[in-house]
Scaffold this active site. Structure first.
Site, PDB file in Angstrom:
ATOM      1  N   HIS A 147       0.849  -1.194   0.000  1.00 49.34           N
ATOM      2  CA  HIS A 147       0.000   0.000   0.000  1.00 49.34           C
ATOM      3  C   HIS A 147       0.882   1.242   0.000  1.00 49.34           C
ATOM      4  O   HIS A 147       1.942   1.261   0.592  1.00 49.34           O
ATOM      5  CB  HIS A 147      -0.912   0.019   1.239  1.00 49.34           C
ATOM      6  CG  HIS A 147      -2.039   0.974   1.085  1.00 49.34           C
ATOM      7  ND1 HIS A 147      -1.905   2.317   1.351  1.00 49.34           N
ATOM      8  CD2 HIS A 147      -3.293   0.792   0.637  1.00 49.34           C
ATOM      9  CE1 HIS A 147      -3.049   2.923   1.091  1.00 49.34           C
ATOM     10  NE2 HIS A 147      -3.909   2.029   0.657  1.00 49.34           N
ATOM     11  N   ASP A 175      -7.911  -5.016  -0.901  1.00 51.21           N
ATOM     12  CA  ASP A 175      -8.370  -5.581  -2.178  1.00 51.21           C
ATOM     13  C   ASP A 175      -8.154  -7.078  -2.265  1.00 51.21           C
ATOM     14  O   ASP A 175      -8.845  -7.769  -3.004  1.00 51.21           O
ATOM     15  CB  ASP A 175      -7.637  -4.886  -3.326  1.00 51.21           C
ATOM     16  CG  ASP A 175      -7.988  -3.418  -3.356  1.00 51.21           C
ATOM     17  OD1 ASP A 175      -7.110  -2.599  -3.067  1.00 51.21           O
ATOM     18  OD2 ASP A 175      -9.161  -3.107  -3.584  1.00 51.21           O
TER      19      ASP A 175
HETATM   20  C1  SDX Z   1      -5.760   0.782  -3.077  1.00 57.67           C
HETATM   21  O1  SDX Z   1      -4.440   5.246  -1.712  1.00 57.67           O
HETATM   22  C2  SDX Z   1      -5.390   4.523  -1.280  1.00 57.67           C
HETATM   23  O2  SDX Z   1      -5.948   4.759  -0.239  1.00 57.67           O
HETATM   24  C3  SDX Z   1      -5.795   3.427  -2.174  1.00 57.67           C
HETATM   25  C4  SDX Z   1      -6.764   2.434  -1.558  1.00 57.67           C
HETATM   26  C5  SDX Z   1      -8.059   3.092  -1.269  1.00 57.67           C
HETATM   27  O3  SDX Z   1      -8.779   2.598  -0.407  1.00 57.67           O
HETATM   28  O4  SDX Z   1      -8.381   4.048  -2.001  1.00 57.67           O
HETATM   29  O5  SDX Z   1      -6.244   1.897  -0.354  1.00 57.67           O
HETATM   30  C6  SDX Z   1      -7.014   1.271  -2.503  1.00 57.67           C
HETATM   31  O6  SDX Z   1      -5.385   1.285  -4.096  1.00 57.67           O
HETATM   32  C7  SDX Z   1      -4.964  -0.309  -2.350  1.00 57.67           C
HETATM   33  C8  SDX Z   1      -3.681  -0.727  -3.149  1.00 57.67           C
HETATM   34  C9  SDX Z   1      -4.173  -1.666  -4.243  1.00 57.67           C
HETATM   35  N1  SDX Z   1      -3.063  -1.931  -5.231  1.00 57.67           N
HETATM   36  C10 SDX Z   1      -2.550  -3.152  -5.307  1.00 57.67           C
HETATM   37  O7  SDX Z   1      -2.807  -4.107  -4.562  1.00 57.67           O
HETATM   38  C11 SDX Z   1      -1.583  -3.309  -6.477  1.00 57.67           C
HETATM   39  C12 SDX Z   1      -0.319  -4.010  -5.976  1.00 57.67           C
HETATM   40  N2  SDX Z   1       0.380  -3.096  -5.060  1.00 57.67           N
HETATM   41  C13 SDX Z   1       1.482  -2.315  -5.617  1.00 57.67           C
HETATM   42  O8  SDX Z   1       1.131  -1.796  -6.896  1.00 57.67           O
HETATM   43  C14 SDX Z   1       2.027  -1.335  -4.607  1.00 57.67           C
HETATM   44  O9  SDX Z   1       2.065  -1.959  -3.401  1.00 57.67           O
HETATM   45  C15 SDX Z   1       1.395   0.009  -4.417  1.00 57.67           C
HETATM   46  C16 SDX Z   1       1.271   0.766  -5.699  1.00 57.67           C
HETATM   47  C17 SDX Z   1       0.048  -0.140  -3.796  1.00 57.67           C
HETATM   48  C18 SDX Z   1       2.322   0.759  -3.498  1.00 57.67           C
HETATM   49  O10 SDX Z   1       3.539   0.834  -4.196  1.00 57.67           O
HETATM   50  P1  SDX Z   1       4.765   1.588  -3.551  1.00 57.67           P
HETATM   51  O11 SDX Z   1       4.322   2.877  -2.936  1.00 57.67           O
HETATM   52  O12 SDX Z   1       5.882   1.597  -4.518  1.00 57.67           O
HETATM   53  O13 SDX Z   1       5.134   0.620  -2.365  1.00 57.67           O
HETATM   54  P2  SDX Z   1       6.407   0.787  -1.523  1.00 57.67           P
HETATM   55  O14 SDX Z   1       7.086   2.093  -1.778  1.00 57.67           O
HETATM   56  O15 SDX Z   1       5.985   0.506  -0.121  1.00 57.67           O
HETATM   57  O16 SDX Z   1       7.376  -0.388  -2.052  1.00 57.67           O
HETATM   58  C19 SDX Z   1       8.414  -0.826  -1.187  1.00 57.67           C
HETATM   59  C20 SDX Z   1       9.083  -1.971  -1.915  1.00 57.67           C
HETATM   60  C21 SDX Z   1       9.606  -1.607  -3.286  1.00 57.67           C
HETATM   61  O17 SDX Z   1      10.707  -2.465  -3.518  1.00 57.67           O
HETATM   62  P3  SDX Z   1      12.192  -1.937  -3.068  1.00 57.67           P
HETATM   63  O18 SDX Z   1      12.483  -0.731  -3.946  1.00 57.67           O
HETATM   64  O19 SDX Z   1      12.136  -1.577  -1.585  1.00 57.67           O
HETATM   65  O20 SDX Z   1      13.121  -3.113  -3.323  1.00 57.67           O
HETATM   66  O21 SDX Z   1       8.152  -3.050  -2.128  1.00 57.67           O
HETATM   67  C22 SDX Z   1       8.025  -3.295  -3.509  1.00 57.67           C
HETATM   68  C23 SDX Z   1       8.498  -2.051  -4.223  1.00 57.67           C
HETATM   69  O22 SDX Z   1       8.987  -2.372  -5.512  1.00 57.67           O
HETATM   70  N3  SDX Z   1       6.612  -3.566  -3.741  1.00 57.67           N
HETATM   71  C24 SDX Z   1       6.139  -4.712  -4.218  1.00 57.67           C
HETATM   72  C25 SDX Z   1       4.743  -4.580  -4.199  1.00 57.67           C
HETATM   73  N4  SDX Z   1       4.420  -3.383  -3.718  1.00 57.67           N
HETATM   74  C26 SDX Z   1       5.570  -2.745  -3.448  1.00 57.67           C
HETATM   75  N5  SDX Z   1       6.759  -5.837  -4.680  1.00 57.67           N
HETATM   76  C27 SDX Z   1       5.944  -6.830  -5.088  1.00 57.67           C
HETATM   77  N6  SDX Z   1       4.606  -6.785  -5.084  1.00 57.67           N
HETATM   78  C28 SDX Z   1       3.967  -5.678  -4.642  1.00 57.67           C
HETATM   79  N7  SDX Z   1       2.644  -5.630  -4.636  1.00 57.67           N
END
Ligand code: SDX
Length: 393
Positions: A270, A328
């Site tokens: 998230h 989700d």
């Molecule tokens: C919603 O904003 C809201 O409030 C949204 C929501 C709402 O109610 O409106 O909560 C609804 O959108 C929930 C999120 C739903 N999306 C997903 O489930 C899609 C999968 N999730 C990813 O796309 C991702 O987690 C995000 C976009 C949600 C967040 O991405 P970030 O901000 O890049 O996450 P982060 O900065 O915490 O990442 C830290 C690390 C990174 O790797 P490193 O650079 O540290 O090595 O974790 C990795 C990221 O690459 N990472 C993931 C990952 N999410 C982050 N790796 C694998 N799978 C994932 N899902």
């Protein structure tokens, strides 16, 4: 002061907004609606009462709740002429495309609730949107499966009405299972509002220009459709379907960690919560209740979901990065078990989030300093240069 940032070129911009509706502490995993913790609302309240709280700032008295429920119940019908909008779509149109189109078209129908300067009209537009969204979502589903539209009934609760409009057919008796109705109402409640997420910010930005309220909400629906936002629940189930069997989970966990692989674990992580999403905790309880009721053994997708959740929660890569199942992940499992096609997952999210969008729209319009949203940029392009005729290029 909220959100005042100073950029290098020396100009300042308010890149956020002040709000009194929802508070999130991502590190603590805390979510409050008008000060009330989401886990208490999800276990003790219901969606329509949370709608009242988000719209008006306080929990309603019994009398206020009765009046609000009567208003919403008696605005669930759509203008009969709007049926033609549904019939104008191809049968295989994505229900989100239909919702964007039909909600936007409400701007052409409900002229008596589009003057945003009139507080009564703003109230009417708010009630109409909350009341009619389940009918629009259910009819988008019925249209996609070629079944007749089922009209809302005033003797059913908000969640029962939605399930009845989706799953009943004229040919036979349909009784809404109370456990499923409760799980549906909880999904609505847990998705009601979430501070300044992408789709809510879209609605606020659109409303800052004084745009038609129905058009502003249609813009929010369009933004929510994306797989990284509201489309994540559909993307999550499509990922589980692609994994197919529990023995393929390690392959996908490895791909999610591979920086050269664009694959991400849908339904995990998230933007704000760097702890467990408090909504996911409550949603997991509902998922377990629904799966107990409906059974998971004969649904391999749900078995993969249970095994994937366990594997990711035991994997250092995800635990260290606090990539826990989000709202989700579990809502997708519940909706799959209920028999919804994955294309209906995001429309249900949009239905739930309508009250959040509307509450934030009203708050935006109530700001006497209403300024049009005009975020600035950090320009990284070419510096000024002269035109070159094509013969000399
Ligand atoms: C919603 O904003 C809201 O409030 C949204 C929501 C709402 O109610 O409106 O909560 C609804 O959108 C929930 C999120 C739903 N999306 C997903 O489930 C899609 C999968 N999730 C990813 O796309 C991702 O987690 C995000 C976009 C949600 C967040 O991405 P970030 O901000 O890049 O996450 P982060 O900065 O915490 O990442 C830290 C690390 C990174 O790797 P490193 O650079 O540290 O090595 O974790 C990795 C990221 O690459 N990472 C993931 C990952 N999410 C982050 N790796 C694998 N799978 C994932 N899902």
């Amino acid at each position: 002061q909220a959100g005042v940032f100073t950029y290098d070129p020396g100009f300042t911009s308010t890149a956020s907004c002040d709000s009194t509706i929802t508070f999130i502490d991502g590190d603590k995993g805390e979510l409050l609606h008008r000060g009330y913790p989401i886990d208490q609302l999800a276990s003790k309240s219901n969606y329509l009462e949370v709608c009242y709280l988000l719209l008006y700032g306080e929990l309603p008295s019994a009398e206020q709740m009765e009046e609000f429920e009567y208003l919403v119940t008696h605005h669930t019908m759509l203008h009969e002429q709007m049926v033609y909008f549904f019939r104008g779509f191809r049968r295989d149109a994505h229900p989100m495309a239909i919702m964007v189109g039909v909600v936007g078209a409400m701007a052409a129908f409900y002229h008596d609730s589009t003057d945003i300067a009139d507080s009564h009209q703003r109230e009417v537009a708010s009630i109409r949107l909350i009341a009619k969204m389940p009918t629009i979502a259910a009819w988008a589903y019925k249209y996609s499966v070629g079944q007749p539209f089922v009209y809302p009934r005033n003797d059913l609760t908000y969640a029962e009405n939605f399930l009845n409009m989706c799953f009943s057919v004229p040919a036979e008796e349909y009784k809404v299972n109370p456990i499923l109705a409760r799980a549906m109402d909880r999904i609505f409640t847990l998705h009601a509002d979430h501070e300044q997420n992408a789709s809510t910010s879209t609605v606020r930005l659109a409303s800052s220009s004084g745009a038609n309220p129905f058009a502003c909400i249609a813009a929010g629906i369009a933004c929510l459709w994306g797989p990284a936002h509201g489309g994540a629940n559909q993307a999550c189930l499509e990922m589980l379907r692609e994994i197919g069997t529990p023995d393929r989970i390690p392959e996908y966990l490895a791909r999610a960690k591979d920086k050269d692989d664009p694959f991400r674990l849908m339904g995990f992580g998230h933007r704000v919560y760097k702890n467990f999403d408090p909504r996911a905790k409550v949603m997991k309880e509902s998922a377990d209740e629904v799966l107990d009721l409906l059974g998971v053994e004969d649904n391999p997708i749900l078995q993969v979901a249970k095994d994937l959740e366990k594997a990711a929660l035991e994997d250092d890569y995800f635990v260290q990065r606090k990539l826990f199942p989000n709202v989700d992940f579990y809502s997708g499992i519940i909706l799959e078990a209920m028999g919804f096609p994955t294309a209906m997952f995001t429309p249900i999210f949009a239905l739930s989030r309508t009250v959040g969008w509307v509450s934030q729209w009203k708050e935006q319009l109530a700001d006497p300093q209403l300024k049009i949203g005009r975020p600035r940029q950090l320009y990284l392009g070419e510096t000024a240069r002269d035109y070159v005729d094509i013969e000399k290029r």
